[in-house]
Design a protein around this motif. Sequence first.
Motif, PDB file in Angstrom:
ATOM      1  N   GLN A 183       0.839  -1.200   0.000  1.00 51.35           N
ATOM      2  CA  GLN A 183       0.000   0.000   0.000  1.00 51.35           C
ATOM      3  C   GLN A 183       0.873   1.248   0.000  1.00 51.35           C
ATOM      4  N   MET A 184       1.932   1.247   0.817  1.00 54.10           N
ATOM      5  CA  MET A 184       2.829   2.387   0.879  1.00 54.10           C
ATOM      6  C   MET A 184       3.515   2.626  -0.468  1.00 54.10           C
ATOM      7  N   ILE A 185       3.941   1.528  -1.130  1.00 60.14           N
ATOM      8  CA  ILE A 185       4.596   1.658  -2.427  1.00 60.14           C
ATOM      9  C   ILE A 185       3.624   2.252  -3.452  1.00 60.14           C
ATOM     10  N   TYR A 186       2.396   1.717  -3.491  1.00 60.70           N
ATOM     11  CA  TYR A 186       1.415   2.250  -4.445  1.00 60.70           C
ATOM     12  C   TYR A 186       1.171   3.738  -4.202  1.00 60.70           C
ATOM     13  N   GLU A 187       0.921   4.103  -2.952  1.00 66.65           N
ATOM     14  CA  GLU A 187       0.609   5.499  -2.649  1.00 66.65           C
ATOM     15  C   GLU A 187       1.800   6.416  -2.929  1.00 66.65           C
ATOM     16  N   ASN A 188       3.012   5.933  -2.692  1.00 62.37           N
ATOM     17  CA  ASN A 188       4.217   6.714  -2.984  1.00 62.37           C
ATOM     18  C   ASN A 188       4.345   6.957  -4.488  1.00 62.37           C
ATOM     19  N   CYS A 189       4.128   5.912  -5.289  1.00 61.17           N
ATOM     20  CA  CYS A 189       4.190   6.062  -6.750  1.00 61.17           C
ATOM     21  C   CYS A 189       3.099   7.010  -7.245  1.00 61.17           C
ATOM     22  N   ARG A 190       1.885   6.820  -6.748  1.00 61.65           N
ATOM     23  CA  ARG A 190       0.764   7.689  -7.141  1.00 61.65           C
ATOM     24  C   ARG A 190       1.028   9.147  -6.798  1.00 61.65           C
ATOM     25  N   ASP A 191       1.455   9.386  -5.566  1.00 59.76           N
ATOM     26  CA  ASP A 191       1.626  10.765  -5.100  1.00 59.76           C
ATOM     27  C   ASP A 191       2.835  11.434  -5.748  1.00 59.76           C
ATOM     28  N   THR A 192       3.900  10.668  -5.963  1.00 60.52           N
ATOM     29  CA  THR A 192       5.098  11.243  -6.606  1.00 60.52           C
ATOM     30  C   THR A 192       4.798  11.618  -8.043  1.00 60.52           C
ATOM     31  N   ALA A 193       4.072  10.781  -8.764  1.00 59.41           N
ATOM     32  CA  ALA A 193       3.693  11.115 -10.143  1.00 59.41           C
ATOM     33  C   ALA A 193       2.871  12.395 -10.168  1.00 59.41           C
ATOM     34  N   ALA A 194       1.921  12.518  -9.248  1.00 60.94           N
ATOM     35  CA  ALA A 194       1.077  13.716  -9.206  1.00 60.94           C
ATOM     36  C   ALA A 194       1.899  14.958  -8.865  1.00 60.94           C
ATOM     37  N   GLU A 195       2.865  14.811  -7.959  1.00 60.13           N
ATOM     38  CA  GLU A 195       3.702  15.941  -7.550  1.00 60.13           C
ATOM     39  C   GLU A 195       4.435  16.563  -8.732  1.00 60.13           C
ATOM     40  N   PHE A 196       4.812  15.734  -9.697  1.00 62.89           N
ATOM     41  CA  PHE A 196       5.566  16.238 -10.840  1.00 62.89           C
ATOM     42  C   PHE A 196       4.702  16.362 -12.105  1.00 62.89           C
ATOM     43  N   GLY A 197       3.403  16.482 -11.913  1.00 64.65           N
ATOM     44  CA  GLY A 197       2.513  16.716 -13.030  1.00 64.65           C
ATOM     45  C   GLY A 197       2.343  15.537 -13.956  1.00 64.65           C
ATOM     46  N   LEU A 198       2.532  14.316 -13.436  1.00 60.22           N
ATOM     47  CA  LEU A 198       2.450  13.109 -14.259  1.00 60.22           C
ATOM     48  C   LEU A 198       1.382  12.163 -13.700  1.00 60.22           C
ATOM     49  N   GLU A 199       0.216  12.715 -13.403  1.00 66.30           N
ATOM     50  CA  GLU A 199      -0.866  11.953 -12.793  1.00 66.30           C
ATOM     51  C   GLU A 199      -1.144  10.656 -13.551  1.00 66.30           C
ATOM     52  N   ASN A 200      -1.370   9.604 -12.767  1.00 69.16           N
ATOM     53  CA  ASN A 200      -1.719   8.277 -13.285  1.00 69.16           C
ATOM     54  C   ASN A 200      -0.571   7.567 -14.004  1.00 69.16           C
ATOM     55  N   ASN A 201       0.619   8.165 -13.997  1.00 77.85           N
ATOM     56  CA  ASN A 201       1.787   7.512 -14.602  1.00 77.85           C
ATOM     57  C   ASN A 201       2.598   6.861 -13.483  1.00 77.85           C
ATOM     58  N   LEU A 202       2.235   5.623 -13.164  1.00 79.34           N
ATOM     59  CA  LEU A 202       2.895   4.944 -12.044  1.00 79.34           C
ATOM     60  C   LEU A 202       4.335   4.583 -12.357  1.00 79.34           C
ATOM     61  N   LEU A 203       4.675   4.439 -13.642  1.00 77.98           N
ATOM     62  CA  LEU A 203       6.073   4.205 -14.011  1.00 77.98           C
ATOM     63  C   LEU A 203       6.923   5.411 -13.628  1.00 77.98           C
TER      64      LEU A 203
END
Length: 449
Positions: free
Chosen positions: A408-428
Motif C-alpha cells: 500500500q505504501m509503495i502504491y501510494e508513494n508512486c501515485r503521489d510522486t507522479a502527481a507531484e511532478f505533473g504526471l498523474e496516473n503515470n505509475l512508471l
Amino acid sequence: MSQSHSLITELQTKIHEKDPGQVEFLQAIDEFFSNLTPFLDKHPEISEKHILDMITEPERVLQFRVPWQDDQGEWRINRGFRVQFNSAIGPYKGGLRFHPSVNLSILKFLGFEQIFKNALTGLPIGGGKGGSDFDPKGKSDSEIMRFCQSFMTELHRHIGPNLDVPAGDIGVGGREIGYLYGQYKRLRGNDQGVLTGKGLTFGGSLARTEATGYGLVYFVKHLLANSDDSFKDKTVLVSGSGNVAIYAIEKVHALGGLVVTASDSSGYIYDPEGINLDLLKDIKEVKRERLTEYVKARPSATYVAGESVWQHQVKADIALPCATQNEIDTEGAKRLIENGVKIVAEGANMPTTLAAVDILHAEQVTYCPGKAANAGGVAVSALEMSQNSARLAWTFDYVDQELDKIMQMIYENCRDTAAEFGLENNLLAGANIAGFKKVAEAMLAQGLV
C-alpha cells in the motif's frame, strides 16, 4: 529542451556507446530515463554531482567459472555472476537466477531495477543480482547440489549479511537455496542472514514463498480501492506458472476474482471456469511437469502450444504478466486493449517492452511497473533478514499484514510522486522518481564513493 533533458540524452548516448551489446540493460536504462526530467529540473544538484552517471555504473561486477561433475562423471563448466550495483541505502540485495539465458546484460538490467525496487520498499537494502547460465531443468537433485556447492565455493568470498544478501529467482527455489546455504555454512559457519528464501527449519520466513505473488495482487488491490473498486468478479489473465504466478492466482481468487490463464515455456492454458490451483500446484510444485498435464485432468481447460497468453482473445479486466522479460510486445499490448484490459501489473521483471508501455499509456490502461508491483518478494526477504538478526520467527499473519502495508505504501508513494511532478496516473514515472530520489539523496550525502 531543458538542460536536464539534454544531460539525460547525452548520458543515454554515452551508455549505449559503452555497452552496445547489452540489450536488456540498455532497455532498463531507457525506461528509467524516460521520465526523470521533471525531477532533475527541480533538483539541479543531482546533475551537477553526476549522480546519474554513478548510479548507472555497478559498484562491482564479479564473473567466475563454476566447475561441476554430472551423474555420468563428466566435467561441466558454467559461468557464474554477481552484479553488486548500488549499496547507498544498505547491503546489496537481489536474487540469483539459474537459466541458460543468463548473461551480463540481463543481470545488469535486473540489478539496476533492483536498486529502485528495494528503495521503494522503505527498507534499508541496496540493489544487486546474480546467477549462472546453468540450466536446472532435467538435472538430478545430486547434480543440482554439486552445482550449487561449486557456485557457492566462489560466491561466499563476496557476500555476507552486512555486505550482500542473495535470494532466489528463476531456477533458484527452496531446494537450491538450501544447497547454497549448506555450502556457505560449511565454509564460513552459521550466518543465517546471508541468504533469504531459506527453509523454515533454518531461518526462513513464513509468507516468503507467497510474497511476490501476494504483493503483486495487494498492489493492484490498493490501486482498485483508490477508485472504490475491488477484485470481486474481475476476470484476470496471468502468465507463468512458477512461484509468482501461482501465489498471484491464489490471492486473486481469495479476493473474489477469477484467473483463467497460466503458461510455461511450451505454451499456455485457458480455463474459463478458473485455474484449479490445487491441480496447478501439484503439477508444478510437486511433480515438476509441463502444463500439458493440466488439461488431461481438467476437461474445462484447453492448451495452446507454442504461443503466448497475450495472443489469446478473451475479455478480461486485469493482466498480470508473471513469466519473464519482454513477454508483452506491441501486438500483445494491442490484444490486451482489444480484450478490454484496464490494468497491467508486472509480476515479472520488465515483462513489457518500452513500445508496448507507450501503447498502454496512450490507451489509458493503468500500467504498474515491476519495480513497484513485484517488490513484495524482496520486501519479505528484508523482513526475513530482520528476523534472522533478532533470532525471531514471526507468524504468517504478521508477515502477510506487513507485506500488505508495504505494498500500500509503495502504491501510494508512486501515485503521489507522479502527481507531484505533473504526471498523474503515470505509475512508471512515480516509481522511477520516488526510487531514484531516495537513492540519490543517500549518494549525495555519502560523497564521491
